[in-house]
Scaffold this motif. Structure first.
Motif, mmCIF file in Angstrom:
data_model
loop_
_atom_site.group_PDB
_atom_site.id
_atom_site.type_symbol
_atom_site.label_atom_id
_atom_site.label_comp_id
_atom_site.label_asym_id
_atom_site.label_seq_id
_atom_site.Cartn_x
_atom_site.Cartn_y
_atom_site.Cartn_z
ATOM 1 N N ASN A 79 27.297 13.480 20.814
ATOM 2 C CA ASN A 79 26.373 12.354 20.641
ATOM 3 C C ASN A 79 26.766 11.482 19.458
ATOM 4 O O ASN A 79 26.740 10.250 19.544
ATOM 5 C CB ASN A 79 24.956 12.885 20.445
ATOM 6 C CG ASN A 79 23.942 11.789 20.246
ATOM 7 O OD1 ASN A 79 23.723 10.966 21.130
ATOM 8 N ND2 ASN A 79 23.313 11.754 19.085
ATOM 9 N N ASN A 80 27.167 12.106 18.352
ATOM 10 C CA ASN A 80 27.499 11.349 17.140
ATOM 11 C C ASN A 80 28.295 12.255 16.201
ATOM 12 O O ASN A 80 27.772 13.259 15.705
ATOM 13 C CB ASN A 80 26.214 10.861 16.460
ATOM 14 C CG ASN A 80 26.496 9.971 15.269
ATOM 15 O OD1 ASN A 80 27.645 9.591 15.014
ATOM 16 N ND2 ASN A 80 25.461 9.631 14.521
ATOM 17 N N CYS A 81 29.541 11.889 15.945
ATOM 18 C CA CYS A 81 30.408 12.704 15.083
ATOM 19 C C CYS A 81 30.231 12.395 13.598
ATOM 20 O O CYS A 81 30.659 13.180 12.748
ATOM 21 C CB CYS A 81 31.879 12.483 15.458
ATOM 22 S SG CYS A 81 32.378 13.276 16.988
ATOM 23 N N SER A 82 29.645 11.261 13.288
ATOM 24 C CA SER A 82 29.589 10.810 11.896
ATOM 25 C C SER A 82 28.941 11.822 10.951
ATOM 26 O O SER A 82 29.481 12.092 9.870
ATOM 27 C CB SER A 82 28.851 9.470 11.814
ATOM 28 O OG SER A 82 29.545 8.486 12.549
ATOM 29 N N PRO A 83 27.776 12.426 11.301
ATOM 30 C CA PRO A 83 27.195 13.406 10.366
ATOM 31 C C PRO A 83 28.107 14.591 10.105
ATOM 32 O O PRO A 83 28.134 15.119 8.985
ATOM 33 C CB PRO A 83 25.900 13.840 11.081
ATOM 34 C CG PRO A 83 25.580 12.749 12.030
ATOM 35 C CD PRO A 83 26.897 12.205 12.463
ATOM 36 N N LEU A 84 28.880 15.012 11.107
ATOM 37 C CA LEU A 84 29.788 16.135 10.918
ATOM 38 C C LEU A 84 30.915 15.764 9.967
ATOM 39 O O LEU A 84 31.347 16.574 9.139
ATOM 40 C CB LEU A 84 30.371 16.586 12.264
ATOM 41 C CG LEU A 84 29.566 17.635 13.046
ATOM 42 C CD1 LEU A 84 28.306 17.016 13.632
ATOM 43 C CD2 LEU A 84 30.410 18.243 14.147
ATOM 44 N N VAL A 85 31.387 14.517 10.067
ATOM 45 C CA VAL A 85 32.460 14.063 9.175
ATOM 46 C C VAL A 85 31.939 13.916 7.757
ATOM 47 O O VAL A 85 32.574 14.341 6.788
ATOM 48 C CB VAL A 85 33.049 12.726 9.689
ATOM 49 C CG1 VAL A 85 34.084 12.190 8.709
ATOM 50 C CG2 VAL A 85 33.666 12.914 11.074
ATOM 51 N N GLU A 86 30.755 13.325 7.608
ATOM 52 C CA GLU A 86 30.188 13.096 6.279
ATOM 53 C C GLU A 86 29.885 14.406 5.558
ATOM 54 O O GLU A 86 30.058 14.499 4.338
ATOM 55 C CB GLU A 86 28.904 12.276 6.408
ATOM 56 C CG GLU A 86 29.129 10.854 6.929
ATOM 57 C CD GLU A 86 27.829 10.139 7.203
ATOM 58 O OE1 GLU A 86 26.764 10.707 6.861
ATOM 59 O OE2 GLU A 86 27.847 9.032 7.762
ATOM 60 N N SER A 87 29.441 15.398 6.288
ATOM 61 C CA SER A 87 29.073 16.678 5.673
ATOM 62 C C SER A 87 30.274 17.577 5.395
ATOM 63 O O SER A 87 30.131 18.605 4.727
ATOM 64 C CB SER A 87 28.089 17.426 6.579
ATOM 65 O OG SER A 87 28.712 17.751 7.815
ATOM 66 N N GLY A 88 31.442 17.214 5.913
ATOM 67 C CA GLY A 88 32.617 18.067 5.754
ATOM 68 C C GLY A 88 32.716 19.169 6.791
ATOM 69 O O GLY A 88 33.670 19.960 6.772
ATOM 70 N N PHE A 89 31.745 19.224 7.677
ATOM 71 C CA PHE A 89 31.744 20.262 8.705
ATOM 72 C C PHE A 89 32.910 20.064 9.677
ATOM 73 O O PHE A 89 33.551 21.034 10.116
ATOM 74 C CB PHE A 89 30.409 20.249 9.454
ATOM 75 C CG PHE A 89 30.138 21.495 10.251
ATOM 76 C CD1 PHE A 89 30.929 22.629 10.121
ATOM 77 C CD2 PHE A 89 29.059 21.546 11.149
ATOM 78 C CE1 PHE A 89 30.658 23.792 10.847
ATOM 79 C CE2 PHE A 89 28.787 22.695 11.878
ATOM 80 C CZ PHE A 89 29.602 23.812 11.722
#
Length: 816
Positions: free
Chosen positions: A326-336
């Motif tokens: 759905n949205n990769c941005s939170p995973l990238v921002e969190s380092g996950f």
């Protein structure tokens, strides 16, 4: 005195015997009647019913507000009276009393114990006096359940846990077995349904905020929510209360038992399955939830050793994948995202990161599944440009190429041979997505050389043939899926690369022909044969077409006849692809004899079937033709009703028009292309009406060129309105002449259709042979005599009969 029947006899202790100097005739006996009350078992049967309205008035009366001791005694009496279950009709008053006590419990803790006793009774089936009571009191019960959930506000751990236990008992089938004389228990499903109607799930989710620092109470509540989340309606209510976000963000609360993480993940799974999926994923995309998932996953991966830990870890990874889709941005921002790429590649690319220093994947099913999930995660991340650099930094391409190599000796890899081959398929599929985004990494790894060597090894081992040899009576979903994946990978590798097509070779052609010979009845079996057939046709396009040796071998093995047999089945979703393959093969001159030789059902020929497909396509599009297939709308001979209803969208000058773009996926364009190779004359198996349609097909390109001038038509519509004000008068005048000329051209091109019909009719007349012998052929149908063909240009000629024969003439033998 003898003992009465059914009553126990016992000596009278403590009373002296009479001293009358005579021997006693016997021991004195006393009749004892022992009640349940005296035995302390009065709870087994309910006491006399209580007037709950009077009890409620007592609690509501402001003058009796301070009579706490009396209130407590009455609450205990109520609990004792309804020890076998609360009457449906009395439930509203009891819940109101509990709410009144809840407001006073902060100052008077004496209320807590009797409140818990009454709440405990709510876990038992309610009692009904009539069969209709469930329906009669349905709304009242639903409202009462809503109020029961609100009791979680009382700051009492004992009461909160009891509320959760009672609600959990709604789902306990053992509770419904209890029977009470004179009453009937409500059904198990009744209380569950009323809890849904009363919105109890939403109320309980909102109460989670009150329990953040109370572990036991929180675990009890999560257990209830886990039960509730099996219902679609409850999941909707929970989503309304932001349950996914509230639960996921608290995954890492301190909990030595691990129940919080386990039950929370189960609730999230159920919400995704039973609730509004998009809304749940949006809630989970919150950055706090991502951090919680990240910490939980890393902790389970690095410190979890139990089978349960591995399963839970994989569940969290699947939830994370759904969020990433759905949205990769939170995973990238969190380092996950960076950590997930690290975990996906650490086995193949050495890393000094402390997270993977002592990490090792075991030959466990859960670890194998996690590896596949991580490969899939890289595919998902590759769709977001912000994650591409992370894939580059993590050396994803190099790690994937570790699987694109021969596995000649089983067991030399970290994985067993069967699992390594499965991972090979996943890795190659992942590489097909990642490599185009990381071209420099691909070239650094000498990607082309590695892939060609791998493909050559696959061919030399007959691996593909072994994998696809199972297509027979024992087909199953998994085997069909594997076959489809292999063909998709081969198509991706061989497309636009002649050398790889040559490596595919004659063995690959044999396999594709074997798969194309699928029984038509299997195509819609539901197991996946339709997907396998589609992938096989795609492989014919990508792996054979363009390689002359493979094309010749395909024709030699009668592969073209199989393609035409499939085209004759008229499979709607595959006709376009089949026609495309036919068009491409027509570039090979050896194909034409195969096409003209083929015969189908009822001795149909390829031209006959192509004309039939053309008519079918025009009928679906709503193209206007008369009963003989002739052009009616000379201005727009190819435009159907559905196309005509679409609005005209202005296009930039550097873009192709809709008329041009439509050709790419148009069945009629492909049929026209095939006829261009076959020719438009002297084709076998065509009737007079077929030739009428063929005359339209032969002018398809001219009609499309005309359609490309649609913009000029729009100009002509506004001619009268803007002519006086425009400075481009001369240009518009030329456009109008071009329009008129185009219409005249369409009308001229319609005349050969009439000529075709008449020439065929003349041929089908009764014929007399010069030698005097009479040969009879089929006559013109009487219904066509004097038909609309009489008004054509040829009507002025003198012919014996007007009209024409539309049926196929019988073959005759001339007699000497």
């Amino acid at each position: 005195m003898p003992a009465a029947q059914g009553v126990a006899a016992a000596p009278l202790m403590g009373i002296p015997r009479p001293d009358n100097g005579k021997k006693s005739a016997g021991r004195p006996v006393v009749k004892l009647v022992v009640t349940d009350t005296e035995l302390g078992e009065s709870e087994a049967v309910p006491s006399k019913p209580i007037d709950m309205n009077r009890v409620l008035n007592l609690f509501e009366d402001p003058f009796s507000r301070d009579l706490v001791e009396r209130h407590v005694r009455i609450l205990k009496k109520v609990a004792k009276t309804y020890c076998n279950g609360i009457l449906l009709k009395d439930l509203p008053q009891i819940v109101k009393i509990l709410n009144i006590c809840a407001t006073r419990a902060g100052d008077h803790t004496e209320y807590i114990d009797p409140m818990c006793d009454i709440v405990k009774l709510c876990g038992l089936p309610f009692l009904k006096e009539r069969m209709s009571d469930e329906a009669t009191y349905a709304q009242v019960v639903a409202d009462s359940f809503s109020q029961l959930g609100c009791l979680m506000r009382v700051p009492s751990s004992q009461l909160r846990i009891q509320i959760c236990k009672s609600i959990a008992n709604f789902y306990n089938p053992e509770m419904s077995k209890q029977q009470t004389e004179g009453f009937q228990p409500t059904s198990l499903a009744y209380k569950i349904k009323m809890a849904e109607v009363g919105g109890m799930a939403e109320t309980l989710v909102l109460s989670l905020t009150l329990l953040e620092n109370h572990l036991q109470e929180k675990i009890a509540l999560l257990k209830v929510l886990q039960l509730f989340s099996n219902s679609i309606e409850n999941c909707k209510l929970m989503a309304k209360a932001q349950a996914a976000c509230r639960i996921c963000s608290r995954l890492n609360d301190p909990d030595p038992s691990g129940q919080v993480l386990f039950r929370s993940s189960e609730i999230l799974w159920n919400l995704l399955e039973n609730g509004p999926k998009e809304e749940i994923i949006n809630q989970l995309s919150n950055i706090e939830c991502i951090y919680a998932l990240k910490d939980s996953f890393v902790r389970l991966l690095t410190n979890g050793y139990r089978h349960y830990d591995r399963q839970l870890r994989n569940d969290l990874l699947v939830i994370t994948t759904l969020i990433a889709e759905n949205n990769c941005s939170p995973l990238v921002e969190s380092g996950f995202a960076k950590q997930l790429i690290l975990f996906a590649t650490f086995s193949e690319v050495k890393s000094h990161n402390p997270l993977v220093k002592n990490l090792k994947l075991l030959h466990k099913h859960e670890d194998f599944e996690m590896k596949k999930l991580l490969l899939n995660m890289m595919v998902v991340l590759a769709k977001d440009l912000s994650a591409v650099q992370l894939l580059c930094d993590g050396k994803a391409v190099l790690a994937l190429f570790n699987y694109v190599k021969a596995s000649e000796k089983p067991g030399i890899h970290d994985w067993p041979a069967a699992r390594f081959e499965d991972l090979q398929l996943h890795a190659i599929a992942t590489l097909s997505t990642v490599a185009p985004l990381l071209v420099e990494d691909y070239m650094t790894c000498q990607g082309n050389t590695r892939i060609l060597l791998f493909l050559e090894w696959c061919s030399s081992q007959g691996i593909l043939k072994k994998s696809l040899a199972g297509s027979g009576k024992n087909d199953n979903f998994i085997l069909l899926e594997i076959q489809s994946d292999i063909l998709f990978i081969l198509s991706s590798l061989c497309e636009n690369d002649t050398h790889r097509k040559e490596l595919f070779g004659s063995e690959g052609v044999d396999i594709l022909i074997q798969l194309l010979k699928m029984e038509p009845s299997k195509i819609y079996s539901g197991l996946g044969h339709n997907k396998l057939l589609f992938c096989t046709l795609d492989a014919v396009w990508s792996c054979i077409i363009g390689c002359f040796t493979s094309e010749d071998y395909f024709l030699e093995k009668e592969g073209m006849f199989i393609i035409l047999d499939l085209l004759a089945l008229n499979l709607k979703n595959m006709n376009n692809l089949l026609l495309g393959i036919l068009v491409e093969f027509c570039d090979n001159p050896k194909t034409i004899p195969h096409i003209l030789t083929w015969r189908g059902k009822n001795n149909d020929t390829v031209p006959k079937h192509l004309v039939r497909l053309w008519k079918q396509e025009e009928e679906e599009l709503g193209v206007r033709r008369d009963s003989y297939g002739r052009i009616i709308d000379a201005e727009r001979p190819l435009v159907g009703q559905f196309q005509d209803e679409q609005e005209v969208v202005p296009m930039p000058a550097n873009c192709f028009s809709v008329a041009i773009m439509e050709v790419a996926e148009n069945v009629r364009a492909k049929i026209y292309s095939v006829f261009c190779r076959l020719g438009f004359e002297n084709l076998p198996g065509l009737s007079a009406l077929d030739y009428v349609t063929l005359s339209v097909i032969s002018r398809y390109l001219d009609f499309k060129i005309k359609a490309n001038h649609k913009q000029s038509e729009m100009v002509m519509k506004t001619w009268d309105k803007f002519l006086a004000r425009t400075s481009n008068y001369e240009a518009l005048r030329k456009a109008k002449r071009l329009q008129e000329k185009s219409i005249d051209s369409s009308r001229q091109k319609a005349r050969p259709q009439n000529s075709t019909l008449h020439s065929t009719h003349i041929t089908n007349l009764n014929t007399t042979v010069a030698c005097g012998r009479v040969v009879t052929v089929e006559r013109t149908p009487s219904k066509l005599i004097g038909g609309p063909l009489a008004d054509t240009d040829l009507a002025i000629k003198r012919v014996p009969i007007r009209g024409g024969a539309l049926q196929k003439t019988k073959s005759v033998r001339l007699l000497n």
